[in-house]
Design an enzyme around this catalytic site. Sequence first.
Site, PDB file in Angstrom:
ATOM      1  CG  PHE A 113      -1.998   0.944   1.251  1.00 26.35           C
ATOM      2  CD1 PHE A 113      -3.082   0.787   0.410  1.00 26.35           C
ATOM      3  CD2 PHE A 113      -1.970   2.034   2.108  1.00 26.35           C
ATOM      4  CE1 PHE A 113      -4.125   1.702   0.416  1.00 26.35           C
ATOM      5  CE2 PHE A 113      -3.010   2.952   2.122  1.00 26.35           C
ATOM      6  CZ  PHE A 113      -4.091   2.786   1.276  1.00 26.35           C
ATOM      7  CG  ASP A 143       0.197  -2.774   6.929  1.00 27.13           C
ATOM      8  OD1 ASP A 143      -0.873  -3.176   7.428  1.00 27.13           O
ATOM      9  OD2 ASP A 143       0.360  -1.614   6.483  1.00 27.13           O
ATOM     10  CE1 TYR A 174      -9.353   2.238   7.095  1.00 25.91           C
ATOM     11  CE2 TYR A 174      -8.334   3.310   8.985  1.00 25.91           C
ATOM     12  CZ  TYR A 174      -8.323   2.978   7.639  1.00 25.91           C
ATOM     13  OH  TYR A 174      -7.281   3.383   6.858  1.00 25.91           O
ATOM     14  CE  LYS A 175      -7.746  -0.707   5.126  1.00 27.52           C
ATOM     15  NZ  LYS A 175      -6.296  -0.666   4.925  1.00 27.52           N
ATOM     16  NE  ARG A 228     -10.224  -2.553  -2.730  1.00 23.10           N
ATOM     17  CZ  ARG A 228      -9.611  -1.988  -1.695  1.00 23.10           C
ATOM     18  NH1 ARG A 228      -8.418  -2.394  -1.340  1.00 23.10           N
ATOM     19  NH2 ARG A 228     -10.169  -1.002  -1.022  1.00 23.10           N
TER      20      ARG A 228
HETATM   21  C1  LIG Z   1      -5.691   0.634   4.815  1.00 20.10           C
HETATM   22  C2  LIG Z   1      -4.211   0.512   4.904  1.00 20.10           C
HETATM   23  C3  LIG Z   1      -3.472   1.423   5.626  1.00 20.10           C
HETATM   24  C4  LIG Z   1      -4.177   2.622   6.215  1.00 20.10           C
HETATM   25  O1  LIG Z   1      -3.342   3.454   6.879  1.00 20.10           O
HETATM   26  P1  LIG Z   1      -3.927   4.661   7.753  1.00 20.10           P
HETATM   27  O2  LIG Z   1      -2.724   5.319   8.216  1.00 20.10           O
HETATM   28  O3  LIG Z   1      -4.736   4.045   8.859  1.00 20.10           O
HETATM   29  O4  LIG Z   1      -4.784   5.492   6.858  1.00 20.10           O
HETATM   30  C5  LIG Z   1      -2.115   1.223   5.771  1.00 20.10           C
HETATM   31  N1  LIG Z   1      -1.519   0.155   5.197  1.00 20.10           N
HETATM   32  C6  LIG Z   1      -2.209  -0.740   4.456  1.00 20.10           C
HETATM   33  C7  LIG Z   1      -1.518  -1.904   3.856  1.00 20.10           C
HETATM   34  C8  LIG Z   1      -3.572  -0.578   4.289  1.00 20.10           C
HETATM   35  O5  LIG Z   1      -4.266  -1.441   3.556  1.00 20.10           O
END
Ligand SMILES: *Cc1c(COP(=O)(O)O)cnc(C)c1O
Length: 407
Positions: free
Chosen positions: A123, A194, A219-220, A366
């Site tokens: 990400f 992560d 939040y996921k 997705r």
């Molecule tokens: C959703 C996601 C994030 C989100 O990061 P925030 O700092 O909470 O906005 C980070 N890393 C990955 C791999 C994600 O999918």
Amino acid sequence: MPDLADGSALDGIFAATREQFYLPDGVIYLDGNSLGPMTHASRERVATETGAHWGEQLIKAWNTAGWIDLPAQVGDRIAKLIGAPAGTVTSVDSTSVNLFKVLTAALQLVEERTVILSDSGNFPTDLYVAQGVIRLLGGEFELRVVEPEGVAEAIDDSVAVLMLTQVDYRTGRLHDMARLTERAHASGAITIWDLAHSVGALPVDLTGVRADFAIGCGYKYLNGGPGAPSFVYIRPDLAEELQPVLCGWLGHAEPFAFDSEYRPARGIDCMCVGTPPVLSLAALDAALEVWDSVDIADVRARSIELSELFIAEVEARCPDLDFASPRNPDSRGSQVSFRHPEGYAVMQALIGQGVIGDFRTPDLMRFGFAPLYVRPEDVRRATEILGTVLAERLWDRPEFRQKNKVT
Ligand SMILES: *Cc1c(COP(=O)(O)O)cnc(C)c1O
């Protein structure tokens, strides 16, 4: 695939978990991998925190309502889902900020190694954080980004930190965490995982794989609500020695001694920095109650059942779509993607029909499968609607090509 007997047992378990969610009428929600829906428990809890606690007790609530203990309490709930012992996880700040904290901590543990190794499926925020850390440290380190399939081969003795996201946010491709962690350790590298798209979607065993650091999203699949705090794990023996770079008073060994010298708390508490977002933590804490009555292994079995059903139905009904995820369910997380040159417009039209997924540039549609509230009949219905949107070109309207700020 579970046999019929298993299937019916799972039906009962997941009918009960679905009851715990507020789901708007007429919506099939296949985007819980991006923002989980609200539980009734979260809604009631936020009302209690604002009314009876903040409203009535004011500052006393830090003690009387246990606000000060929320990061650790939520951390312990999450720990159970990721194979971590109690007391090794805390829930504070965003995933990006927690990555900064663990990356800067990890880089202090290595000598004469200069590479942060990651992959092109990571990400972007993870890569950005690494770039910022490298700049901060005066260019002593470099970020090496390889293809996901080439990570194992790229681990050599220049690698200081292996920094990966287990499940690819675009395709759902799943890294073999045990194998890559072992390989990194054999070469003397530290691992940061992560778990943004793993936690709550599939079993993770941080202790079993001897992972060093992990972070992940609230939040996921954990359904903590928009902007819910993330979490951070540190292998217990490492956490005893760590020197945090983001030194805040709540990560101090004795915050209320108001000492002018920073002395890190021992253990995971050193990852706390400033005052935690109590209302968000409370919403996340309440959302996690659903896990008291369900096993993550059952969630994984059901998620595979749902995603296999979705793929089969889409491939039967939607010849215009190209499958963009790994074929083998053991190599995927809990989401699948399909490509369409007008994927954004198709997704907007689909959302207009009550089926919510999302779009990732340039052409990926997705769909996430969260068994806690998504049923097989939802999956079937969603694919029927998607088939109609494509067959009747319902997406081919200017308003569906109008990009929103958030996609
Ligand atoms: C959703 C996601 C994030 C989100 O990061 P925030 O700092 O909470 O906005 C980070 N890393 C990955 C791999 C994600 O999918």
